[in-house]
Design a protein around this motif. Structure first.
Motif, PDB file in Angstrom:
ATOM      1  N   ILE A   1      34.335 -15.529 -45.492  1.00  0.00           N
ATOM      2  CA  ILE A   1      35.476 -16.408 -45.232  1.00  0.00           C
ATOM      3  C   ILE A   1      35.796 -16.310 -43.750  1.00  0.00           C
ATOM      4  N   HIS A   2      35.869 -17.463 -43.076  1.00  0.00           N
ATOM      5  CA  HIS A   2      36.054 -17.485 -41.623  1.00  0.00           C
ATOM      6  C   HIS A   2      37.135 -18.490 -41.261  1.00  0.00           C
ATOM      7  N   ALA A   3      38.037 -18.074 -40.417  1.00  0.00           N
ATOM      8  CA  ALA A   3      39.084 -18.951 -39.895  1.00  0.00           C
ATOM      9  C   ALA A   3      38.765 -19.212 -38.434  1.00  0.00           C
ATOM     10  N   LEU A   4      38.375 -20.438 -38.113  1.00  0.00           N
ATOM     11  CA  LEU A   4      37.889 -20.771 -36.780  1.00  0.00           C
ATOM     12  C   LEU A   4      38.479 -22.102 -36.315  1.00  0.00           C
ATOM     13  N   HIS A   5      38.755 -22.183 -35.036  1.00  0.00           N
ATOM     14  CA  HIS A   5      39.126 -23.459 -34.439  1.00  0.00           C
ATOM     15  C   HIS A   5      37.840 -24.105 -33.931  1.00  0.00           C
ATOM     16  N   LEU A   6      37.206 -24.922 -34.777  1.00  0.00           N
ATOM     17  CA  LEU A   6      35.855 -25.410 -34.489  1.00  0.00           C
ATOM     18  C   LEU A   6      35.725 -26.179 -33.178  1.00  0.00           C
ATOM     19  N   PRO A   7      36.711 -26.999 -32.765  1.00  0.00           N
ATOM     20  CA  PRO A   7      36.541 -27.700 -31.478  1.00  0.00           C
ATOM     21  C   PRO A   7      36.347 -26.754 -30.293  1.00  0.00           C
TER      22      PRO A   7
ATOM     23  N   GLU B   1      46.912 -11.275 -32.869  1.00  0.00           N
ATOM     24  CA  GLU B   1      47.760 -10.234 -33.428  1.00  0.00           C
ATOM     25  C   GLU B   1      48.116 -10.491 -34.890  1.00  0.00           C
ATOM     26  N   ARG B   2      48.004 -11.739 -35.315  1.00  0.00           N
ATOM     27  CA  ARG B   2      48.320 -12.043 -36.716  1.00  0.00           C
ATOM     28  C   ARG B   2      47.086 -12.507 -37.490  1.00  0.00           C
ATOM     29  N   PHE B   3      45.895 -12.279 -36.938  1.00  0.00           N
ATOM     30  CA  PHE B   3      44.691 -12.822 -37.553  1.00  0.00           C
ATOM     31  C   PHE B   3      44.420 -12.222 -38.934  1.00  0.00           C
ATOM     32  N   ALA B   4      44.668 -10.912 -39.084  1.00  0.00           N
ATOM     33  CA  ALA B   4      44.410 -10.269 -40.372  1.00  0.00           C
ATOM     34  C   ALA B   4      45.262 -10.891 -41.462  1.00  0.00           C
ATOM     35  N   ASP B   5      46.556 -11.105 -41.165  1.00  0.00           N
ATOM     36  CA  ASP B   5      47.432 -11.736 -42.159  1.00  0.00           C
ATOM     37  C   ASP B   5      46.989 -13.172 -42.431  1.00  0.00           C
ATOM     38  N   HIS B   6      46.591 -13.854 -41.370  1.00  0.00           N
ATOM     39  CA  HIS B   6      46.125 -15.245 -41.517  1.00  0.00           C
ATOM     40  C   HIS B   6      44.908 -15.302 -42.434  1.00  0.00           C
ATOM     41  N   LEU B   7      43.971 -14.402 -42.237  1.00  0.00           N
ATOM     42  CA  LEU B   7      42.758 -14.394 -43.049  1.00  0.00           C
ATOM     43  C   LEU B   7      43.074 -14.034 -44.498  1.00  0.00           C
ATOM     44  N   THR B   8      44.069 -13.165 -44.686  1.00  0.00           N
ATOM     45  CA  THR B   8      44.477 -12.811 -46.054  1.00  0.00           C
ATOM     46  C   THR B   8      44.980 -14.044 -46.790  1.00  0.00           C
ATOM     47  N   MET B   9      45.742 -14.886 -46.111  1.00  0.00           N
ATOM     48  CA  MET B   9      46.224 -16.119 -46.748  1.00  0.00           C
ATOM     49  C   MET B   9      45.060 -17.039 -47.105  1.00  0.00           C
TER      50      MET B   9
END
Length: 633
Positions: free
Chosen positions: A277-283, A244-252
């Motif tokens: 640009i990708h925000a991922l939890h790699l594990p 639900e907050r991914f868009a804001d997270h990616l903006t940062m």
């Protein structure tokens, strides 16, 4: 779907989408077609100048071998990303002293389970690197700074091979070590491995924490001699970002890139402004994690992971095409010039304008060069070939000596040797000599075949060089047109004259048999047993035969080889020299005489084929000019 743009400038796909490997179909196919065309067109030349050969090899290397390099500060998650992309635990990791001492290359292999090897520097100065197979635990021991501080074991790179669709097209995943603790030797070897291939990078930062350190990595890439295309920037998150907050997270995260990374690529050479640009939890994407119970948000995470892989695959594909196109822009004019020179040479031959002095000088030059090279081929293989047969030779010599001594001790009574006994004795001695000679020759047969092939290759090269400088069409020695041995070079069909050259290996085999049957013994006993003879003569004949065998099979101090064996090899070289001289002399005469109709037809066909090829190359140069903007797409 989240739009991943910044100020209207595309930062690579979207955070959750991206262009898949089946995207724009106009990019990769031309590279494949170009390689096929180059293969056909360089086959129109009997030989390639080194500059042309190297340029064409660079095109093929760029098109067939690419590197996807994962870079970032130590502890950012580079190894985790590599293992996730390979879908296997393939990279060394340590919780105590993170970092590897050398790159880890992950390549396509035949087995589903990873296989591990280490490439390390030779212990001998200037020697070739050594490959050491190992297991997973041993791999960590070689590569991790924790177990190999300061790289005292001189590891150049680690290699992991496993079956993978991602890697099946020649792509290599590379985990580059951090800048700290990497020796100049590793740096130089890494530069050699990466040179000339499509070099695509994925940048990894541990959340926002290591973004400043990642900027230093970007500056190092920008200052490197490589043409690097950054495909994506991955923020390895501590936990999966809430949907639900991914868009804001990616903006940062985009703001972090704009603040810290884009200034490090001021001239845009790395393509950071186009990178996804990708925000991922790699594990979450490691092979072990896939078997765990589904966590909240897993579906969205999987979609983001697929988007990342698709975008990177597309960027790699485009970078391969762009790198190959750049190499081809350099190679095509060189190949075109070589083809144009070939047409001029063909026209001169067809018009009968080859000076007699030029043809004679070329024949002399190539004959002298081939004579020297033929001797070098024999000398270069001598030690290894002798080591292969030496134990058999020494055993045979000892057996013959013992058998002759046994025969001599058996007949040391009486003054004469009756005819029947002389005949039996002759058959016995001839039999043991023939068996020994045939056995030795059989042991040496493989080496004779290798030597014959090496000598033949030198002669073929001389023929090709003559035709490259003075075209004669499908050339052959006019004096030895029958019983000829044929071979092909490029698109041309040449003929080597005579059985003598074609049977070099067989001559070596038969020559050794003849050399090991002492003519002295055969001559003596052939006359002696007809009417019987004096026993003393027989004993002396056996003694001389024993000495002859001893002399022929005992290694000489100067050469370290048995004289008989070396004499046969020397005769093979001389036969090849005579054959080469005969061929080139025939070509010399043919070059200044009126060409036969077949040669005229062949040369005319070659010329027409080259003209058509040059037209195709011109079209390719125009097509390549249309790929200039490939990286920016």
């Amino acid at each position: 779907m989240t739009d991943n743009r910044m100020g209207g400038n595309r930062m690579g796909g979207t955070g959750e989408g991206g262009t898949g490997p089946g995207g724009d179909p106009t990019v990769a196919p031309p590279v494949t077609e170009l390689l096929d065309a180059l293969q056909r067109h360089n086959g129109l030349l009997p030989s390639l100048a080194p500059a042309v050969r190297d340029a064409l090899a660079a095109v093929r290397r760029a098109a067939e071998r690419s590197h996807l390099v994962v870079v970032g500060p130590e502890g950012a998650g580079k190894s985790t990303l590599i293992s996730a992309l390979a879908d296997a635990d393939v990279t060394p990791t340590s919780a105590f002293l993170p970092g590897t001492v050398a790159p880890v290359h992950v390549l396509h292999g035949e087995d589903a389970a990873p296989g591990f090897t280490v490439v390390r520097a030779s212990e001998e100065p200037g020697g070739p690197p050594r490959t050491v197979p190992t297991d997973r635990a041993g791999f960590d021991g070689w590569l991790l700074q924790e177990h190999n501080p300061e790289n005292t074991r001189r590891v150049l790179r680690g290699e992991v091979r496993l079956r993978s669709d991602l890697l099946s097209g020649g792509l290599r995943l590379v985990d580059l070590p951090g800048a700290n603790g990497v020796s100049p030797e590793v740096t130089a070897r890494t530069a050699e491995d990466l040179a000339g291939s499509a070099f695509t990078a994925v940048l990894v930062s541990f959340g926002r924490v290591s973004i400043a350190a990642l900027a230093d990595v970007v500056r190092e890439l920008a200052e490197s001699p490589y043409e690097v295309e950054v495909a994506a920037i991955v923020f390895n998150e501590v936990a999966p970002p809430p949907s639900e907050r991914f868009a804001d997270h990616l903006t940062m995260r985009r703001r972090s890139v704009a603040q810290y990374l884009l200034p490090a690529d001021a001239d845009g050479s790395l393509g950071l402004a186009r990178a996804g640009i990708h925000a991922l939890h790699l594990p979450s994407f490691l092979p072990a994690a896939s078997a765990a119970a589904p966590a909240p948000g897993t579906r969205q995470e999987e979609e983001r992971w697929k988007a990342f892989r698709a975008e990177v695959a597309d960027r790699v594909r485009r970078n391969v095409a762009s790198t190959a196109a750049s190499a081809a822009r350099y190679a095509l004019p060189l190949l075109d010039t070589a083809l144009a020179d070939r047409v001029r040479s063909i026209d001169r031959s067809l018009d009968g304008k080859v000076p007699r002095s030029e043809a004679a000088a070329l024949a002399r030059e190539l004959t002298a060069s081939a004579r020297k090279r033929l001797g070098e081929v024999e000398a270069a293989s001598r030690a290894a070939d002798w080591a292969e047969i030496e134990p058999t030779v020494l055993r045979a010599a000892a057996t013959i000596r013992a058998d002759l001594d046994r025969i001599r001790s058996r007949i040391t009574t009486g003054l004469t040797l009756p005819k029947a006994e002389a005949k039996s004795l002759n058959d016995e001695i001839e039999g043991l000599l023939t068996r020994a000679a045939t056995g030795l020759a059989a042991e040496a047969e493989a080496a004779f075949e290798r030597l014959g092939a090496g000598l033949r290759a030198v002669t073929e090269a001389a023929v090709v060089e003559f035709d490259a400088r003075i075209p004669l069409g499908a050339t052959g020695n006019p004096e030895h047109s029958d019983d000829s041995v044929s071979f092909k070079v490029g698109s041309y069909h040449y003929q080597s004259s005579g059985d003598e050259f074609g049977e070099l290996a067989n001559d070596g085999f038969g020559g050794l048999v003849i050399a090991l049957l002492p003519t002295m013994w055969v001559f003596f006993i052939g006359q002696h047993y007809l009417g019987g003879g004096h026993l003393g003569h027989t004993l002396r004949a056996i003694g001389r035969t024993r000495k002859e065998i001893e002399k022929g099979l005992t290694p000489e101090a100067g050469t370290g080889c048995a004289p008989v064996w070396l004499q046969v090899r020397t005769r093979m070289v001389e036969q090849a020299r005579r054959e080469t001289g005969s061929l080139l002399t025939g070509f010399q005469r043919k070059a200044v005489d009126k060409l036969p109709q077949k040669s005229v037809r062949d040369l005319t066909a070659q010329r027409d084929g080259i003209k058509a090829a040059r037209a195709q190359l011109a079209e390719w140069r125009r097509r390549l000019d249309g790929l200039d903007g490939l990286r920016g797409q």
